[in-house]
Design an enzyme around this catalytic site. Structure first.
Site, PDB file in Angstrom:
ATOM      1  CG  PHE A 161      -0.215   0.426   2.516  1.00 49.52           C
ATOM      2  CD1 PHE A 161      -0.046   1.762   2.827  1.00 49.52           C
ATOM      3  CD2 PHE A 161       0.306  -0.528   3.387  1.00 49.52           C
ATOM      4  CE1 PHE A 161       0.624   2.151   3.985  1.00 49.52           C
ATOM      5  CE2 PHE A 161       0.979  -0.151   4.541  1.00 49.52           C
ATOM      6  CZ  PHE A 161       1.136   1.189   4.839  1.00 49.52           C
ATOM      7  CE  LYS A 185      -3.273  -8.198  -4.477  1.00 47.70           C
ATOM      8  NZ  LYS A 185      -3.666  -7.221  -3.411  1.00 47.70           N
ATOM      9  CD  GLU A 188      -5.324  -5.880   0.310  1.00 45.23           C
ATOM     10  OE1 GLU A 188      -4.441  -5.643  -0.539  1.00 45.23           O
ATOM     11  OE2 GLU A 188      -5.244  -6.806   1.129  1.00 45.23           O
ATOM     12  NE  ARG A 189      -4.202  -2.171   4.511  1.00 44.14           N
ATOM     13  CZ  ARG A 189      -3.069  -2.696   4.954  1.00 44.14           C
ATOM     14  NH1 ARG A 189      -1.922  -2.127   4.685  1.00 44.14           N
ATOM     15  NH2 ARG A 189      -3.089  -3.782   5.676  1.00 44.14           N
ATOM     16  CB  SER A 238       4.928  -7.561   5.432  1.00 40.72           C
ATOM     17  OG  SER A 238       3.979  -8.514   5.026  1.00 40.72           O
ATOM     18  CB  CYS A 293      10.323  -0.280   2.369  1.00 38.93           C
ATOM     19  SG  CYS A 293      10.853   0.414   0.804  1.00 38.93           S
ATOM     20  CD  GLU A 394       8.477  -3.105   8.213  1.00 39.31           C
ATOM     21  OE1 GLU A 394       7.913  -4.206   8.027  1.00 39.31           O
ATOM     22  OE2 GLU A 394       8.818  -2.360   7.277  1.00 39.31           O
TER      23      GLU A 394
HETATM   24  P1  NAD Z   1       1.553  -6.698   2.909  1.00 31.66           P
HETATM   25  O1  NAD Z   1       2.607  -7.731   2.919  1.00 31.66           O
HETATM   26  O2  NAD Z   1       0.464  -6.770   3.916  1.00 31.66           O
HETATM   27  O3  NAD Z   1       0.805  -6.687   1.477  1.00 31.66           O
HETATM   28  C1  NAD Z   1       1.533  -6.672   0.265  1.00 31.66           C
HETATM   29  C2  NAD Z   1       0.673  -7.354  -0.811  1.00 31.66           C
HETATM   30  O4  NAD Z   1       0.449  -8.708  -0.436  1.00 31.66           O
HETATM   31  C3  NAD Z   1      -0.698  -6.721  -1.002  1.00 31.66           C
HETATM   32  O5  NAD Z   1      -0.979  -6.653  -2.379  1.00 31.66           O
HETATM   33  C4  NAD Z   1      -1.635  -7.663  -0.270  1.00 31.66           C
HETATM   34  O6  NAD Z   1      -2.912  -7.731  -0.862  1.00 31.66           O
HETATM   35  C5  NAD Z   1      -0.948  -8.998  -0.396  1.00 31.66           C
HETATM   36  N1  NAD Z   1      -1.211  -9.866   0.771  1.00 31.66           N
HETATM   37  C6  NAD Z   1      -1.367  -9.473   2.061  1.00 31.66           C
HETATM   38  N2  NAD Z   1      -1.581 -10.544   2.843  1.00 31.66           N
HETATM   39  C7  NAD Z   1      -1.555 -11.644   2.039  1.00 31.66           C
HETATM   40  C8  NAD Z   1      -1.692 -13.052   2.256  1.00 31.66           C
HETATM   41  N3  NAD Z   1      -1.908 -13.537   3.482  1.00 31.66           N
HETATM   42  N4  NAD Z   1      -1.619 -13.868   1.212  1.00 31.66           N
HETATM   43  C9  NAD Z   1      -1.386 -13.395  -0.026  1.00 31.66           C
HETATM   44  N5  NAD Z   1      -1.239 -12.073  -0.298  1.00 31.66           N
HETATM   45  C10 NAD Z   1      -1.320 -11.200   0.719  1.00 31.66           C
HETATM   46  O7  NAD Z   1       2.314  -5.279   2.969  1.00 31.66           O
HETATM   47  P2  NAD Z   1       1.677  -3.826   3.119  1.00 31.66           P
HETATM   48  O8  NAD Z   1       1.151  -3.657   4.501  1.00 31.66           O
HETATM   49  O9  NAD Z   1       0.781  -3.522   1.977  1.00 31.66           O
HETATM   50  O10 NAD Z   1       2.994  -2.926   2.918  1.00 31.66           O
HETATM   51  C11 NAD Z   1       3.886  -2.622   3.954  1.00 31.66           C
HETATM   52  C12 NAD Z   1       5.056  -3.588   3.981  1.00 31.66           C
HETATM   53  O11 NAD Z   1       5.734  -3.579   2.723  1.00 31.66           O
HETATM   54  C13 NAD Z   1       6.116  -3.201   5.004  1.00 31.66           C
HETATM   55  O12 NAD Z   1       6.591  -4.358   5.629  1.00 31.66           O
HETATM   56  C14 NAD Z   1       7.209  -2.546   4.157  1.00 31.66           C
HETATM   57  O13 NAD Z   1       8.502  -2.578   4.727  1.00 31.66           O
HETATM   58  C15 NAD Z   1       7.136  -3.390   2.929  1.00 31.66           C
HETATM   59  N6  NAD Z   1       7.720  -2.721   1.773  1.00 31.66           N
HETATM   60  C16 NAD Z   1       8.941  -3.154   1.363  1.00 31.66           C
HETATM   61  C17 NAD Z   1       9.563  -2.533   0.292  1.00 31.66           C
HETATM   62  C18 NAD Z   1      10.917  -2.977  -0.175  1.00 31.66           C
HETATM   63  O14 NAD Z   1      11.377  -2.463  -1.170  1.00 31.66           O
HETATM   64  N7  NAD Z   1      11.578  -3.923   0.478  1.00 31.66           N
HETATM   65  C19 NAD Z   1       8.913  -1.484  -0.367  1.00 31.66           C
HETATM   66  C20 NAD Z   1       7.658  -1.079   0.072  1.00 31.66           C
HETATM   67  C21 NAD Z   1       7.068  -1.716   1.156  1.00 31.66           C
END
Ligand code: NAD
Length: 510
Positions: A161, A185, A188-189, A238, A293, A394
């Site tokens: 998001f 994909k 969703e937020r 994450s 991130c 985090e």
């Molecule tokens: P998230 O992991 O909750 O979601 C990321 C994606 O995965 C979304 O599209 C979501 O719909 C999907 N998802 C969530 N739960 C799932 C599940 N159980 N099964 C399958 N798909 C699922 O992350 P977020 O809250 O949207 O974003 C924040 C996180 O992203 C933080 O941990 C941040 O550090 C990380 N991030 C990392 C980078 C990087 O470059 N390393 C960049 C941006 C964000």
């Protein structure tokens, strides 16, 4: 994972669909999730969640489009990229408004993420050069060898998001320039910007089906991971979900790159300019409400500089103007959801219980006229140690923990024993100390007096350790390599009726 509301039927709200075969479509979705304006706390839309059948439709469309797109000349593909670049540039404010409305970050910050996305498109405009292969003349008598790279087919991106425009743009301009079809994909937020991006691709001349958007949740993600006709998956989010996506995707035979979470440390040495460091630390910790991130969430103060760092950062934290991201006077907006707000507040509460002191406390912040918004004010916690929750989690909010150490070696050891390795920074006036730090630290992206060292698009972006599952970073040459596979051709054109010279021995270059 979010708890999704099964509430289709509230038709008064805007409904956000998918983008398949060049048009917005509800597909066969029957489940929905709410989308909020984080500044007001009000639901602004409902999002249709793609079913496996919708994913199958998107893949079918992408497969058909791949046939023509992968055969399109690389210079023609570059022209589409150039046109896309112009359209994204002209639509930057519109995209930024969509980001502010669903993510909450301030408008200038949202414009900044569009700009960083544009830089990846500009990198991808150079695809004729980036895809140039090698040629070796006369590797054996009358034999030449050349290599080139071909696209994979249908590839997918699953994104978080916190950068709804930039992170998908780390992926799709490069994948598409390489000749693939791409299915996104988004989170969703904050899904709306991706649908505008889809329209811009179409207006740039991209054939329908080459870029698709399927909105959704775990059901949608699993359908993408399991689909046999998707060749590769790029994921950013994450760490637990990065691991899951990598395991499930690779089990299904796909190439997977999965960028995970972070805990980024900035070391302040006694010889640093403390006011300069504090100013940059404050922007790096509280910018975008700490939901980057590459945000700095831990300041590691070395030796006698610690009191000064805490004082200077706290002064700046107290001066940050928190408000609606649409208000030009706001420095920082809300966090993304009520659940995120509660989680951050709860984590701050653990700090004094575990022996740290909350020097600046953002828990009770109320923004006038936005009382229901998901706000948390900038927070500084001093005296944090590595066993505390505030250090181990985090937090992903506007919270800066200060850890005090005695030596630069201790600082380095602390960072290297943290499971994450996304970004880090050092503030110092010593080139020797900076160089030693850059060479010794187990982290992928390092800033020297630069607190948020996000590489330009012509370098690759990615962390180490738990911040990356898989081995390829995004964009730059690693991105081109991820979305293509190599062919090496060994070729001979014998003169008519020449003696064949064939032998049963293994061929050598004589
Ligand atoms: P998230 O992991 O909750 O979601 C990321 C994606 O995965 C979304 O599209 C979501 O719909 C999907 N998802 C969530 N739960 C799932 C599940 N159980 N099964 C399958 N798909 C699922 O992350 P977020 O809250 O949207 O974003 C924040 C996180 O992203 C933080 O941990 C941040 O550090 C990380 N991030 C990392 C980078 C990087 O470059 N390393 C960049 C941006 C964000």
């Amino acid at each position: 994972m979010l708890d999704f509301v099964e509430a289709k039927g509230e038709t008064a709200r805007m409904r956000i669909e998918h983008w398949i075969e060049g048009e917005r479509t509800p597909g066969r979705s029957s489940r929905v999730a709410p989308v909020f304006n984080p500044a007001t706390g009000q639901q602004s839309a409902e999002l249709l969640l793609a079913e496996p059948e919708d994913v199958a439709d998107a893949v079918r469309s992408a497969q058909q489009a791949f046939v023509g797109w992968s055969e399109t000349s690389v210079s023609r593909r570059a022209k589409v990229l150039f046109a896309f670049r112009e359209l994204v540039s002209a639509s930057a404010e519109e995209l930024a408004h969509l980001v502010v409305a669903e993510h909450g970050k301030v408008f200038s910050d949202a414009l900044g993420e569009v700009q960083r996305g544009l830089e990846v498109i500009e990198f991808a405009c150079g695809i004729p050069t980036l895809l140039k292969g090698d040629y070796s003349d006369q590797v054996s008598a009358g034999v030449d060898t050349y290599s080139f790279r071909e696209p994979l087919g249908v590839v997918a991106g699953i994104t978080p998001f916190n950068f709804p425009v930039m992170v998908p743009m780390w992926m799709h301009p490069v994948a598409i320039a390489c000749g693939n079809s791409f299915i996104l994909k988004p989170s969703e937020r904050d899904p709306s910007a991706s649908l505008l991006v889809a329209e811009l691709w179409q207006r740039a001349g991209l054939p329908d089906g080459v870029f698709s958007v399927v909105n959704g949740d775990k059901v949608t993600v699993d359908a993408l991971l399991d689909h046999p006709s998707i060749a590769a998956v790029s994921f950013v989010g994450s760490t637990p979900i990065a691991r899951y996506v990598h395991e499930r995707g690779t089990r299904a035979g796909k190439r997977v790159q999965a960028l995970g979470g972070a805990k980024n440390h900035a070391v302040v040495l006694p010889d640093a300019d403390v006011e300069f460091a504090a100013e940059h630390l404050s922007a790096a910790a509280f910018g975008s409400a700490g939901e980057r991130c590459m945000a700095i969430s831990v300041a590691v103060a070395v030796g006698p500089v610690a009191d000064e760092v805490v004082r200077a950062v706290s002064t700046r934290a107290g001066a940050v103007k928190v408000g609606d991201g649409r208000d030009a006077s706001s420095d920082m907006g809300p966090v993304v959801s009520r659940a995120a707000q509660q989680r951050i507040v709860d984590l701050i509460a653990t700090a004094p219980e575990q022996g740290a002191s909350v020097v600046v406390d953002g828990r009770d912040l109320v923004v006038a006229g936005r009382e229901e918004g998901f706000f948390v004010g900038p927070t500084v916690i001093d005296g944090v140690t590595t066993d505390m929750d505030a250090y181990q989690e985090e937090i992903f909010g506007p919270v800066l923990s200060v850890v005090r150490v005695e030596t630069v070696e201790e600082a380095l050891a602390l960072i290297n024993s943290n499971p994450y390795g996304n970004g880090t920074a050092i503030f110092t006036s010593s080139g020797e100390a900076a160089r030693r730090f850059a060479r010794g630290v187990d982290v992928g992206m390092i800033g020297i007096n630069v607190p948020v060292p996000v590489p330009m698009a012509f370098y690759s972006f990615g962390g180490w350790k738990d911040s990356l599952v898989g081995d390829k970073h995004v964009h730059g040459m690693e991105g081109v390599s991820f979305y293509t596979r190599a062919k090496v051709v060994t070729s001979r054109w014998p003169a008519p009726k020449a003696a064949s010279g064939a032998s049963f021995a293994f061929p050598t270059s004589d």
